[in-house]
Design a protein around this motif. Sequence first.
Motif, mmCIF file in Angstrom:
data_model
loop_
_atom_site.group_PDB
_atom_site.id
_atom_site.type_symbol
_atom_site.label_atom_id
_atom_site.label_comp_id
_atom_site.label_asym_id
_atom_site.label_seq_id
_atom_site.Cartn_x
_atom_site.Cartn_y
_atom_site.Cartn_z
ATOM 1 N N ARG A 100 0.855 -1.188 0.000
ATOM 2 C CA ARG A 100 0.000 0.000 0.000
ATOM 3 C C ARG A 100 0.889 1.234 0.000
ATOM 4 O O ARG A 100 1.940 1.256 0.640
ATOM 5 N N THR A 101 0.464 2.270 -0.710
ATOM 6 C CA THR A 101 1.251 3.504 -0.739
ATOM 7 C C THR A 101 0.385 4.687 -0.356
ATOM 8 O O THR A 101 -0.836 4.666 -0.518
ATOM 9 N N ASP A 102 1.052 5.737 0.177
ATOM 10 C CA ASP A 102 0.335 6.977 0.474
ATOM 11 C C ASP A 102 0.739 8.037 -0.536
ATOM 12 O O ASP A 102 1.525 7.796 -1.446
ATOM 13 N N GLY A 103 0.222 9.237 -0.377
ATOM 14 C CA GLY A 103 0.497 10.295 -1.336
ATOM 15 C C GLY A 103 1.882 10.883 -1.213
ATOM 16 O O GLY A 103 2.333 11.628 -2.087
ATOM 17 N N ASP A 104 2.619 10.559 -0.130
ATOM 18 C CA ASP A 104 3.952 11.119 0.073
ATOM 19 C C ASP A 104 5.060 10.210 -0.428
ATOM 20 O O ASP A 104 6.235 10.541 -0.289
ATOM 21 N N ALA B 54 5.550 3.636 1.613
ATOM 22 C CA ALA B 54 4.764 2.443 1.293
ATOM 23 C C ALA B 54 4.714 1.515 2.493
ATOM 24 O O ALA B 54 5.619 1.499 3.332
ATOM 25 N N THR B 55 3.638 0.750 2.566
ATOM 26 C CA THR B 55 3.487 -0.264 3.604
ATOM 27 C C THR B 55 3.417 -1.630 2.952
ATOM 28 O O THR B 55 2.594 -1.859 2.061
ATOM 29 N N VAL C 36 10.203 0.505 -1.613
ATOM 30 C CA VAL C 36 10.009 -0.943 -1.705
ATOM 31 C C VAL C 36 10.612 -1.412 -3.018
ATOM 32 O O VAL C 36 10.374 -0.803 -4.078
ATOM 33 N N VAL C 37 11.399 -2.470 -2.964
ATOM 34 C CA VAL C 37 12.002 -3.047 -4.163
ATOM 35 C C VAL C 37 11.420 -4.440 -4.367
ATOM 36 O O VAL C 37 11.545 -5.309 -3.501
ATOM 37 N N VAL C 38 10.772 -4.649 -5.509
ATOM 38 C CA VAL C 38 10.206 -5.956 -5.857
ATOM 39 C C VAL C 38 11.226 -6.680 -6.731
ATOM 40 O O VAL C 38 11.504 -6.261 -7.855
ATOM 41 N N ALA D 80 7.842 6.578 -8.901
ATOM 42 C CA ALA D 80 7.453 7.857 -8.315
ATOM 43 C C ALA D 80 6.703 7.665 -7.004
ATOM 44 O O ALA D 80 6.655 8.579 -6.164
ATOM 45 N N ARG D 81 6.122 6.490 -6.823
ATOM 46 C CA ARG D 81 5.419 6.157 -5.584
ATOM 47 C C ARG D 81 6.306 5.394 -4.612
ATOM 48 O O ARG D 81 5.841 4.918 -3.581
ATOM 49 N N GLY D 82 7.598 5.248 -4.947
ATOM 50 C CA GLY D 82 8.525 4.575 -4.062
ATOM 51 C C GLY D 82 8.604 3.081 -4.251
ATOM 52 O O GLY D 82 9.166 2.378 -3.407
#
Length: 465
Positions: free
Chosen positions: A265-269, A272-273, A286-288, A424-426
């Motif tokens: 899950r990601t937030d706007g900043d 990520a969780t 987060v690296v997949v 861009a979302r980490g």
Amino acid sequence: MSAAGDMPVTAAPDVDVVVIGGGVAGLVVAHGVARAGGRVVLLESGDEVGGLLRRGELAGRAFDLGAESFATRTTGVADLIADAALDLEIVAPEPGGAHLAAQTPDGIVRAPLPRRTVLGIPADPQAEDVVRILGSAAAARAAAERDLPAWDAGGTDPEPSLADLVTARCGPELTRRLVDPLCRSVYSLPAASARLSRLHPTMWREVQRTGSLLTAADTVAAATQTGSAVAGIAGGMWRLPAALRAAAEAHGARVHTGAAVHGIRTDGDGDATVVWSGGELRARHVVVSTGSRAAVTLLGGETAPPSAPVRVIAALVRSAALDAHPVGTGVIVAPDVPSAAKALTHVSAKWAWARGDSGHLVRLSARDAAAPGLDTPAQLAAEIALLTGVPLTAADVVATAAAVWDDAVAVAPAAPDRLAALAARGIHVAGAAVAGTGLASVVPHARALAATLTSSLTPTIGARP
């Protein structure tokens, strides 16, 4: 596993980077960020790290059940080992070279693979070792490629398959007898499903530059000394991920095996969780670095195309006739040979470290992982005899071991614009699915990603006591 989604998150990050997947790519990223001072957690769903590099053991002898060499077209692996000060020795294979087994009207012919080829594409189609496999007519057809108008890579969109490219330029026999068997054996892909740009980026660039497959092969082959296209690690390639894990943990990285990841899950900043079997972890990045199908599931993209599993069977064989290394370091099996295997590696002939008094180490790659034919000592003895020409019985097969990978064939998990949006979302992707096939591509890409993440984390790392 559920797909990546958006939700409001307000808590401070638990760590700087969560790496999902403990193959070499994930371990390289974890090590690089941890060494720079970043807080890293690596989550691996399996019982051990390593991905496609896996340790096997027969009669007390350790060996590779997974990939047993790496391409030396880049210095990526050597640079990693030196820079991380890993206690590993890079070794060259023995000079015997491999053979090709092909079906002819007179029976199965086993001939040494041509020396100066790239993915089966010869620098000189009329060299004696190429003509021995193709025949004079097909060799002449392939040689005529130099007289064709230069191929314009920009004029074909998308890039043609390797099979289509080679067949159009050099004729179907080169594709059928050399290129396709090599693709199936080394990359677990038919040439009709492979792209030159992913299998060998250097060769692809030369084809784009010169407009000729043969000229490109000549250039690439000239830059590679005979026998040095691949290398290994003394004791087995499985030692690389083991050493990387130890080095990453020494720098403070936390590595969890048996850790199933359920979603991101990601937030706007940009934080990520990661939801996993041990709870939740919030991270800056987060690296997949999983296999392709698992990556598609985690990233919420389209369903990954199905890929056939890869099965490797190893045997310890006692036979004085194998002492002569009758097929050099192994056999690539043409599709027309009535064998359940697509390749055989005579491990004890290929690597000096793998020799021992208890017998010869032999590995077979199944043509169809789900099909029977390589399951019993009698079947293995018959297959090894077929491919090497050495008579064997079930009693000669002392011990066996096997491994299966369901997600081994790399398929891009998302288009480039989609990957950029995720970054861009980490959320970042590492491994063969984005870097290209093989450690020669995977390791430099993962090191570059680790450097990028470290750079973005420098203010945070520097502010810590």
